[in-house]
Design a protein around this motif. Sequence first.
Motif, short mmCIF file in Angstrom:
data_model
loop_
_atom_site.label_atom_id
_atom_site.label_comp_id
_atom_site.label_asym_id
_atom_site.label_seq_id
_atom_site.Cartn_x
_atom_site.Cartn_y
_atom_site.Cartn_z
N GLY A 234 0.88 -1.24 0.09
CA GLY A 234 0.11 -0.14 -0.03
C GLY A 234 0.84 1.27 -0.02
O GLY A 234 0.15 2.41 0.12
N ALA A 235 2.18 1.25 -0.09
CA ALA A 235 2.79 2.58 -0.22
C ALA A 235 2.72 3.20 -1.55
O ALA A 235 2.88 2.46 -2.55
CB ALA A 235 4.24 2.24 -0.28
N ARG A 236 1.92 4.44 -1.54
CA ARG A 236 1.32 4.67 -2.51
C ARG A 236 2.38 5.82 -3.51
O ARG A 236 2.05 6.29 -4.37
CB ARG A 236 0.25 5.61 -2.23
CG ARG A 236 -0.84 4.77 -1.95
CD ARG A 236 -2.09 5.62 -1.58
NE ARG A 236 -1.69 6.82 -0.94
CZ ARG A 236 -2.46 7.69 -0.08
NH1 ARG A 236 -3.81 7.18 -0.09
NH2 ARG A 236 -2.30 8.68 0.61
N VAL A 237 3.75 5.63 -2.93
CA VAL A 237 4.66 6.72 -3.63
C VAL A 237 4.87 6.16 -5.00
O VAL A 237 5.15 6.99 -5.99
CB VAL A 237 5.96 6.83 -2.66
CG1 VAL A 237 6.55 5.37 -2.57
CG2 VAL A 237 6.64 7.77 -3.04
N LEU A 238 4.83 5.05 -5.55
CA LEU A 238 5.17 4.45 -6.78
C LEU A 238 3.88 3.34 -6.97
O LEU A 238 3.55 2.44 -6.22
CB LEU A 238 6.29 3.59 -6.81
CG LEU A 238 7.69 4.27 -7.17
CD1 LEU A 238 8.74 3.24 -7.52
CD2 LEU A 238 7.55 4.92 -8.39
N HIS A 239 3.67 3.35 -8.43
CA HIS A 239 2.68 2.19 -8.87
C HIS A 239 3.60 1.02 -9.07
O HIS A 239 4.54 0.97 -9.37
CB HIS A 239 2.19 2.44 -10.34
CG HIS A 239 0.99 1.72 -10.66
ND1 HIS A 239 1.26 0.33 -10.74
CD2 HIS A 239 -0.26 1.79 -10.50
CE1 HIS A 239 -0.06 -0.33 -10.99
NE2 HIS A 239 -1.02 0.60 -10.97
N PRO A 240 3.05 -0.20 -8.18
CA PRO A 240 4.15 -1.29 -8.28
C PRO A 240 4.33 -2.06 -9.68
O PRO A 240 5.42 -2.45 -9.64
CB PRO A 240 2.99 -2.57 -7.29
CG PRO A 240 1.67 -1.85 -7.10
CD PRO A 240 1.82 -0.40 -7.55
N ASP A 241 3.25 -1.64 -10.59
CA ASP A 241 3.69 -2.25 -12.08
C ASP A 241 5.02 -1.37 -12.65
O ASP A 241 5.19 -2.01 -13.94
CB ASP A 241 2.60 -2.17 -12.68
CG ASP A 241 1.34 -3.30 -12.45
OD1 ASP A 241 1.81 -4.00 -11.58
OD2 ASP A 241 0.23 -3.25 -13.08
N CYS A 242 5.29 -0.50 -12.06
CA CYS A 242 6.55 0.31 -12.83
C CYS A 242 7.98 -0.30 -12.29
O CYS A 242 8.80 0.03 -12.91
CB CYS A 242 6.33 1.80 -12.39
SG CYS A 242 7.02 2.14 -10.88
N LEU A 243 7.89 -1.23 -11.46
CA LEU A 243 9.25 -1.79 -11.03
C LEU A 243 9.64 -2.58 -11.77
O LEU A 243 11.03 -2.49 -12.30
CB LEU A 243 9.02 -2.17 -9.40
CG LEU A 243 8.44 -1.53 -8.49
CD1 LEU A 243 8.10 -2.39 -7.28
CD2 LEU A 243 9.69 -0.21 -8.22
N ALA A 244 9.06 -3.55 -12.56
CA ALA A 244 9.71 -4.66 -13.26
C ALA A 244 10.46 -4.16 -14.60
O ALA A 244 11.54 -4.72 -14.74
CB ALA A 244 8.42 -5.59 -13.86
N PRO A 245 9.76 -3.38 -15.24
CA PRO A 245 10.52 -2.99 -16.54
C PRO A 245 12.00 -2.14 -16.23
O PRO A 245 12.94 -2.48 -16.83
CB PRO A 245 9.55 -1.89 -17.15
CG PRO A 245 8.35 -2.05 -16.47
CD PRO A 245 8.41 -2.51 -15.37
N VAL A 246 12.06 -1.34 -15.12
CA VAL A 246 13.36 -0.65 -14.83
C VAL A 246 14.17 -1.67 -14.23
O VAL A 246 15.44 -1.90 -14.46
CB VAL A 246 13.19 0.34 -14.04
CG1 VAL A 246 13.27 1.75 -15.10
CG2 VAL A 246 12.03 0.51 -13.15
N GLU A 247 13.63 -2.56 -13.33
CA GLU A 247 14.43 -3.64 -12.65
C GLU A 247 15.09 -4.59 -13.68
O GLU A 247 16.44 -5.02 -13.66
CB GLU A 247 13.68 -4.25 -11.61
CG GLU A 247 14.56 -5.42 -10.96
CD GLU A 247 13.61 -6.26 -9.89
OE1 GLU A 247 12.38 -6.22 -10.06
OE2 GLU A 247 14.31 -6.89 -9.03
N GLN A 248 14.27 -5.32 -14.72
CA GLN A 248 14.96 -5.96 -15.50
C GLN A 248 15.88 -5.23 -16.25
O GLN A 248 16.76 -5.89 -16.99
CB GLN A 248 13.65 -6.62 -16.59
CG GLN A 248 12.92 -7.74 -15.67
CD GLN A 248 11.66 -7.82 -16.15
OE1 GLN A 248 11.17 -7.54 -17.33
NE2 GLN A 248 10.63 -8.64 -15.22
N ALA A 249 15.74 -3.89 -16.56
CA ALA A 249 16.88 -3.37 -17.43
C ALA A 249 17.95 -3.02 -16.81
O ALA A 249 18.75 -2.44 -17.29
CB ALA A 249 15.98 -2.10 -18.24
N GLY A 250 17.89 -3.12 -15.54
CA GLY A 250 18.97 -3.05 -14.64
C GLY A 250 19.35 -1.47 -14.34
O GLY A 250 20.25 -0.99 -14.13
#
Length: 270
Positions: A234-250
């Motif tokens: 529930g931390a609203r600072v970031l949408h959870p779905d924005c993490l994977a694309p940047v994490e996978q791209a390093g």
Amino acid sequence: MDKIVCKFGGSSAASAEGIRRIKAILNENPARRYVVLSAPGALEGGPKVTDLLEQVWREGGRGPAAEAVVSRFRDIRAGLGLPPGDEAVRNVLAAAVRISRAHTLSRGEYLCARLFADYTGLTFVDAAPFVCFDTNGGLDVQRSITRLSVLPSMYLRAVVPGFYGSDPSGNIITLPRNGSDITGALLAAAVHATLYENWTDVPGLMTADPSRDPDARLIPVIDYPEMRTFAQNGARVLHPDCLAPVEQAGIPTRLKCTMQPEAAGTLIHI
Ligand code: ASP
């Protein structure tokens, strides 16, 4: 050379002063080359532009909500010394309601990014042909990244509206609410950014909600799996779905506060 994709949330783009601050932040660091903008957020307890657009859709395009949207953009433009543009906003809304609800909701980001381009001279790049959805309305992450990856060969710098894209037939489709975070992450992955900066009105990721817990502390550094746990809880600072694309791209993400641009915020590292 560093290449930073910056996403600014609606609270940062809510007023002329906010837009001026965004421009100053970009000017501070020439590596901040691509900007994703949300629609203007709430002002003094009033509604966000996206919430007004929901009403515009229900009212069929010509009612009090449409006039409220016209006046939000008029005020921002006036504060920046830009010509009013009321008729243009009215026409965009009237055309959008004839098309679809998603098209109508997307116009907040569209108009905000257009305004920012007018104000800064940055090139406006519409998200519709670049952020791709499948025929079922699902976001096609890989296709979007492939499409967006041509941007650096076309534009050294650009402003892109967040929150929407289009399906194979060209219909506008919106991401979930707060989805401009996802647009920013796709763009960061696509252009091989060295950093994704996500600018909001809070100092960064906090241990608790500071409005409820006076002992809430800023978390200066965290990794992606830990951040995902915070976002899912529930931390609203970031949408959870924005993490994977940047994490996978390093690519690391830094959460920054528009009101305190010199503060380090929170670094999310690989
Ligand atoms: N403007 C949309 C919303 O209010 C999307 C966003 O801000 O990212 O949810």
